[in-house]
Design an enzyme around this catalytic site. Structure first.
Site, PDB file in Angstrom:
ATOM      1  CB  SER A 111      -0.920  -0.027   1.294  1.00 46.22           C
ATOM      2  OG  SER A 111      -1.428   1.524   1.463  1.00 46.22           O
ATOM      3  CB  SER A 112       0.460   4.502  -1.836  1.00 44.95           C
ATOM      4  OG  SER A 112      -0.867   4.775  -1.569  1.00 44.95           O
ATOM      5  CB  CYS A 113      -0.879   3.634   3.608  1.00 47.06           C
ATOM      6  SG  CYS A 113      -2.421   3.823   3.105  1.00 47.06           S
ATOM      7  CE1 TYR A 140      -3.913  -2.108   5.186  1.00 39.18           C
ATOM      8  CE2 TYR A 140      -3.020  -0.468   4.066  1.00 39.18           C
ATOM      9  CZ  TYR A 140      -3.646  -1.701   3.917  1.00 39.18           C
ATOM     10  OH  TYR A 140      -3.857  -1.949   2.617  1.00 39.18           O
ATOM     11  CE  LYS A 144      -1.555  -4.455   3.288  1.00 41.93           C
ATOM     12  NZ  LYS A 144      -1.791  -5.793   2.255  1.00 41.93           N
ATOM     13  CG  HIS A 184     -10.131   3.290   0.548  1.00 40.18           C
ATOM     14  ND1 HIS A 184     -10.308   1.659   0.688  1.00 40.18           N
ATOM     15  CD2 HIS A 184      -9.176   3.227   1.310  1.00 40.18           C
ATOM     16  CE1 HIS A 184      -9.648   1.104   1.153  1.00 40.18           C
ATOM     17  NE2 HIS A 184      -8.706   2.045   1.627  1.00 40.18           N
TER      18      HIS A 184
END
Length: 313
Positions: A111-113, A140, A144, A184
């Site tokens: 994820s880009s998180c 989160y 990841k 989202h």
């Protein structure tokens, strides 16, 4: 099942009943694989013993790890323990089961998180673990990051293992969640604007001032990239962003949804609400060098997602 010259390849897709998993299963290239995607009632990914037995029994040629507890800002703030622990557990269990059973290839969907907050440039894969994470989804993101690093370590100790990480930008599309408390941005906007239209309301609230920018890709396009990667995982970089390479303001997304739905109301800004990172745009240089770009425009993707949403109503 295939023949002796072209035996069927077997792939295990975790999270096969989630948005990404369903888009993977619907893609035309899925037909060239024997797809395993047991539901949670048959295989609990948090049970490491059960996951290890499943992999040993079925011996997939490839694992696509798409499972996870996902959600927007509200969901992450409400359950930081779940977003950290559940994603940490399933990532470790799936990747280690594949490693211990000597599965030759694994595509880990991250994820880009994972990227540091407040960067003023497009986010490069080398930026990971170089700064503070966005607090609203830190749990989160940490889970990841651990899964991504575990894949990196596996390749260090077993160079023949094609364990790679794809880092999608924000997604929307068919099979998304449309509950504003758990969804989202784009599906939440669709639900909010559609409700306003049905209820005859002339105003919709936006968290923040609408200027924060986000990059969203249609989920079917991610599926296209993943199946292309599945043909030769070893040819991928160890980590690669998968995205559009362009972004829009949150207000732009509200306007796009309103235009497709035909709602002509106005927007009200709640400046006391959290909005997360001001900008999160991925650098897609590696993706372009790999020779792929997403085929679906924002308008066409939103229109298709709205049709799906209305069919479920």
């Amino acid at each position: 099942m295939g023949d002796t010259l072209h035996p069927t390849r077997r792939v295990w897709i975790t999270g096969g009943n989630g948005m990404v998993g369903r888009n993977l299963r619907e893609h035309a290239r899925a037909r060239s694989w024997e797809v395993l995607c047991p539901p949670r009632s048959e295989l609990d990914l948090a049970d490491d013993g059960a996951v290890a037995r499943f992999v040993r029994d079925h011996r997939p040629d490839l694992v696509i790890h798409a499972a996870g507890q996902v959600g927007g800002i509200q969901a992450n703030i409400a359950d930081p323990v779940g977003f950290l622990v559940h994603n940490l557990d399933i990532g470790r269990n799936v990747i280690m089961a594949a490693f211990e059973a000597e599965v030759p290839a694994l595509l880990n969907l991250a994820s880009s998180c994972m990227y540091p907050r407040n960067r003023d440039h497009a986010l490069r894969e080398s930026d990971i673990m170089t700064g503070e994470l966005e607090p609203t989804n830190e749990g989160y993101a940490l889970a990841k990051i651990v899964a991504t690093r575990l894949c990196d370590y596996i390749v260090r100790v077993r160079p023949s293992a094609a364990y790679r990480t794809l880092i999608p930008c924000n997604l929307y599309g068919r099979h998304d969640k449309f509950d504003p408390a758990a969804s989202h941005l784009v599906p939440a906007i669709i639900a909010k604007v559609d409700k306003a239209m049905r209820d005859g309301e002339d105003e919709v609230e936006i968290w923040g001032d609408g200027s924060a920018r986000r990059e969203f890709m249609y989920a079917a396009d991610l599926a296209d990239a993943v199946w292309r990667a599945a043909e030769d995982p070893a040819a991928l970089p160890q980590m690669m962003n998968v995205g559009v390479g362009d972004d829009h303001s949150i207000l732009d997304y509200y306007r796009a949804v309103a235009e497709v739905l035909g709602w002509a109301g106005r927007f009200r800004f709640d400046l006391d609400r959290p909005v997360g990172m001001q900008r999160k745009l991925s650098d897609v240089s590696r993706q372009r060098a790999w020779g792929w770009s997403p085929p679906t425009s924002l308008r066409h993707g939103i229109a298709a997602t709205i049709r799906f949403y209305q069919q479920q109503a």
